[in-house]
Design a protein around this motif. Structure first.
Motif, PDB file in Angstrom:
ATOM      1  N   VAL A   5      15.730  -4.942  10.734  1.00  0.00           N
ATOM      2  CA  VAL A   5      15.985  -3.663  10.092  1.00  0.00           C
ATOM      3  C   VAL A   5      14.873  -3.364   9.105  1.00  0.00           C
ATOM      4  O   VAL A   5      14.703  -4.088   8.122  1.00  0.00           O
ATOM      5  N   GLU A   6      14.117  -2.286   9.358  1.00  0.00           N
ATOM      6  CA  GLU A   6      13.036  -1.883   8.472  1.00  0.00           C
ATOM      7  C   GLU A   6      13.546  -0.929   7.399  1.00  0.00           C
ATOM      8  O   GLU A   6      14.501  -0.182   7.606  1.00  0.00           O
ATOM      9  N   SER A   7      12.853  -0.927   6.268  1.00  0.00           N
ATOM     10  CA  SER A   7      13.120   0.020   5.200  1.00  0.00           C
ATOM     11  C   SER A   7      11.862   0.173   4.358  1.00  0.00           C
ATOM     12  O   SER A   7      10.925  -0.606   4.486  1.00  0.00           O
ATOM     13  N   GLY A   8      11.839   1.182   3.503  1.00  0.00           N
ATOM     14  CA  GLY A   8      10.738   1.360   2.571  1.00  0.00           C
ATOM     15  C   GLY A   8       9.769   2.476   2.901  1.00  0.00           C
ATOM     16  O   GLY A   8       8.844   2.730   2.130  1.00  0.00           O
ATOM     17  N   GLY A   9       9.950   3.133   4.040  1.00  0.00           N
ATOM     18  CA  GLY A   9       9.078   4.232   4.385  1.00  0.00           C
ATOM     19  C   GLY A   9       9.315   5.437   3.491  1.00  0.00           C
ATOM     20  O   GLY A   9      10.280   5.499   2.740  1.00  0.00           O
ATOM     21  N   GLY A  10       8.409   6.404   3.587  1.00  0.00           N
ATOM     22  CA  GLY A  10       8.534   7.603   2.784  1.00  0.00           C
ATOM     23  C   GLY A  10       7.286   8.442   2.831  1.00  0.00           C
ATOM     24  O   GLY A  10       6.405   8.234   3.670  1.00  0.00           O
ATOM     25  N   LEU A  11       7.213   9.401   1.920  1.00  0.00           N
ATOM     26  CA  LEU A  11       6.091  10.321   1.813  1.00  0.00           C
ATOM     27  C   LEU A  11       5.261   9.969   0.589  1.00  0.00           C
ATOM     28  O   LEU A  11       5.794   9.888  -0.525  1.00  0.00           O
ATOM     29  N   VAL A  12       3.960   9.757   0.794  1.00  0.00           N
ATOM     30  CA  VAL A  12       3.054   9.441  -0.310  1.00  0.00           C
ATOM     31  C   VAL A  12       1.762  10.225  -0.153  1.00  0.00           C
ATOM     32  O   VAL A  12       1.424  10.687   0.937  1.00  0.00           O
ATOM     33  N   GLN A  13       1.038  10.366  -1.251  1.00  0.00           N
ATOM     34  CA  GLN A  13      -0.265  11.006  -1.218  1.00  0.00           C
ATOM     35  C   GLN A  13      -1.328  10.022  -0.753  1.00  0.00           C
ATOM     36  O   GLN A  13      -1.180   8.807  -0.902  1.00  0.00           O
ATOM     37  N   ALA A  14      -2.399  10.549  -0.186  1.00  0.00           N
ATOM     38  CA  ALA A  14      -3.523   9.706   0.191  1.00  0.00           C
ATOM     39  C   ALA A  14      -3.991   8.901  -1.018  1.00  0.00           C
ATOM     40  O   ALA A  14      -4.090   9.416  -2.126  1.00  0.00           O
ATOM     41  N   LEU A  81       5.351  -5.547   4.479  1.00  0.00           N
ATOM     42  CA  LEU A  81       4.025  -4.994   4.723  1.00  0.00           C
ATOM     43  C   LEU A  81       3.651  -4.159   3.512  1.00  0.00           C
ATOM     44  O   LEU A  81       4.189  -3.068   3.316  1.00  0.00           O
ATOM     45  N   GLN A  82       2.762  -4.690   2.687  1.00  0.00           N
ATOM     46  CA  GLN A  82       2.252  -3.955   1.540  1.00  0.00           C
ATOM     47  C   GLN A  82       1.092  -3.096   2.000  1.00  0.00           C
ATOM     48  O   GLN A  82       0.108  -3.613   2.531  1.00  0.00           O
ATOM     49  N   MET A  83       1.190  -1.798   1.795  1.00  0.00           N
ATOM     50  CA  MET A  83       0.187  -0.853   2.260  1.00  0.00           C
ATOM     51  C   MET A  83      -0.443  -0.168   1.056  1.00  0.00           C
ATOM     52  O   MET A  83       0.237   0.548   0.316  1.00  0.00           O
ATOM     53  N   ASN A  84      -1.722  -0.390   0.858  1.00  0.00           N
ATOM     54  CA  ASN A  84      -2.470   0.211  -0.236  1.00  0.00           C
ATOM     55  C   ASN A  84      -3.550   1.137   0.311  1.00  0.00           C
ATOM     56  O   ASN A  84      -3.923   1.055   1.472  1.00  0.00           O
ATOM     57  N   SER A  85      -4.064   1.998  -0.555  1.00  0.00           N
ATOM     58  CA  SER A  85      -5.134   2.930  -0.182  1.00  0.00           C
ATOM     59  C   SER A  85      -4.799   3.673   1.099  1.00  0.00           C
ATOM     60  O   SER A  85      -5.611   3.769   2.025  1.00  0.00           O
ATOM     61  N   LEU A  86      -3.603   4.204   1.153  1.00  0.00           N
ATOM     62  CA  LEU A  86      -3.127   4.860   2.367  1.00  0.00           C
ATOM     63  C   LEU A  86      -3.941   6.109   2.691  1.00  0.00           C
ATOM     64  O   LEU A  86      -4.376   6.840   1.801  1.00  0.00           O
ATOM     65  N   LYS A  87      -4.125   6.328   3.985  1.00  0.00           N
ATOM     66  CA  LYS A  87      -4.873   7.462   4.502  1.00  0.00           C
ATOM     67  C   LYS A  87      -3.963   8.314   5.376  1.00  0.00           C
ATOM     68  O   LYS A  87      -2.992   7.813   5.929  1.00  0.00           O
ATOM     69  N   PRO A  88      -4.281   9.599   5.536  1.00  0.00           N
ATOM     70  CA  PRO A  88      -3.460  10.440   6.418  1.00  0.00           C
ATOM     71  C   PRO A  88      -3.321   9.867   7.827  1.00  0.00           C
ATOM     72  O   PRO A  88      -2.261  10.021   8.443  1.00  0.00           O
ATOM     73  N   TRP A 112      12.779  -5.819  18.348  1.00  0.00           N
ATOM     74  CA  TRP A 112      12.238  -4.694  17.591  1.00  0.00           C
ATOM     75  C   TRP A 112      13.256  -4.147  16.607  1.00  0.00           C
ATOM     76  O   TRP A 112      14.457  -4.148  16.874  1.00  0.00           O
ATOM     77  N   GLY A 113      12.753  -3.659  15.475  1.00  0.00           N
ATOM     78  CA  GLY A 113      13.575  -2.890  14.570  1.00  0.00           C
ATOM     79  C   GLY A 113      13.617  -1.436  15.000  1.00  0.00           C
ATOM     80  O   GLY A 113      13.010  -1.043  16.002  1.00  0.00           O
ATOM     81  N   GLN A 114      14.331  -0.620  14.245  1.00  0.00           N
ATOM     82  CA  GLN A 114      14.519   0.783  14.602  1.00  0.00           C
ATOM     83  C   GLN A 114      13.376   1.679  14.146  1.00  0.00           C
ATOM     84  O   GLN A 114      13.268   2.818  14.602  1.00  0.00           O
ATOM     85  N   GLY A 115      12.528   1.193  13.264  1.00  0.00           N
ATOM     86  CA  GLY A 115      11.396   1.946  12.770  1.00  0.00           C
ATOM     87  C   GLY A 115      11.682   2.651  11.461  1.00  0.00           C
ATOM     88  O   GLY A 115      12.819   3.015  11.165  1.00  0.00           O
ATOM     89  N   THR A 116      10.633   2.854  10.671  1.00  0.00           N
ATOM     90  CA  THR A 116      10.725   3.608   9.429  1.00  0.00           C
ATOM     91  C   THR A 116       9.508   4.516   9.321  1.00  0.00           C
ATOM     92  O   THR A 116       8.384   4.105   9.601  1.00  0.00           O
ATOM     93  N   GLN A 117       9.729   5.767   8.943  1.00  0.00           N
ATOM     94  CA  GLN A 117       8.669   6.767   8.919  1.00  0.00           C
ATOM     95  C   GLN A 117       7.815   6.634   7.670  1.00  0.00           C
ATOM     96  O   GLN A 117       8.328   6.564   6.551  1.00  0.00           O
ATOM     97  N   VAL A 118       6.502   6.626   7.871  1.00  0.00           N
ATOM     98  CA  VAL A 118       5.536   6.673   6.780  1.00  0.00           C
ATOM     99  C   VAL A 118       4.688   7.920   6.967  1.00  0.00           C
ATOM    100  O   VAL A 118       4.071   8.106   8.016  1.00  0.00           O
ATOM    101  N   THR A 119       4.666   8.774   5.959  1.00  0.00           N
ATOM    102  CA  THR A 119       3.880   9.998   6.010  1.00  0.00           C
ATOM    103  C   THR A 119       2.933  10.029   4.820  1.00  0.00           C
ATOM    104  O   THR A 119       3.368   9.901   3.672  1.00  0.00           O
ATOM    105  N   VAL A 120       1.643  10.202   5.097  1.00  0.00           N
ATOM    106  CA  VAL A 120       0.622  10.233   4.053  1.00  0.00           C
ATOM    107  C   VAL A 120       0.002  11.623   4.032  1.00  0.00           C
ATOM    108  O   VAL A 120      -0.590  12.062   5.019  1.00  0.00           O
ATOM    109  N   SER A 121       0.130  12.307   2.925  1.00  0.00           N
ATOM    110  CA  SER A 121      -0.396  13.655   2.787  1.00  0.00           C
ATOM    111  C   SER A 121      -1.816  13.619   2.247  1.00  0.00           C
ATOM    112  O   SER A 121      -2.179  12.747   1.447  1.00  0.00           O
ATOM    113  N   SER A 122      -2.626  14.584   2.656  1.00  0.00           N
ATOM    114  CA  SER A 122      -4.013  14.660   2.220  1.00  0.00           C
ATOM    115  C   SER A 122      -4.150  15.502   0.965  1.00  0.00           C
ATOM    116  O   SER A 122      -3.219  16.207   0.557  1.00  0.00           O
TER     117      SER A 122
END
Length: 122
Positions: A5-14, A81-88, A112-122
């Protein structure tokens, strides 16, 4: 079967950061390979990062190397999964996966897990 089970996705700025979590249950994961994949609309599911549950090594896709870090917590049966310096172009659904025999292609994964959405805005 093993449940992931994944969690932690969301919307972040570049340039921002997110930490994804993958909680595992159903079986012991000793000897398993744990991995993160991602899939953007209209694209194939691609490998992101991999580690062995027992530890000792990590492996990353070139596109995320030096920006993402995979880790695990035995006590919590959780992979991160730690994600830094995210890009669109990092925008995708991120999936946690487990494999008995490893590999960096989706066909090698057994669970497989169900997936979690990650959206990076520019």
């Amino acid at each position: 079967q093993v449940q992931l089970v994944e969690s932690g996705g969301g919307l972040v700025q570049a340039g921002g950061s997110l930490r994804l979590s993958c909680a595992a249950s159903g079986r012991t994961f000793s000897g398993y390979h744990m991995a993160w994949f991602r899939q953007a609309p209209g694209k194939e599911r691609e490998f992101v990062a991999r580690t062995k549950w027992s530890g000792g090594w990590t492996y990353y896709a070139d596109s995320v190397k030096d920006r993402f870090t995979i880790s695990r917590d035995y006590a919590k049966n959780t992979v991160y999964l730690q994600m830094n310096s995210l890009k669109p172009e990092d925008t995708a659904v991120y999936y946690c996966a487990a494999a008995r025999n490893g590999g960096t292609v989706a066909d090698n994964m057994d669970y497989w897990g169900q997936g979690t959405q990650v959206t990076v805005s520019s």
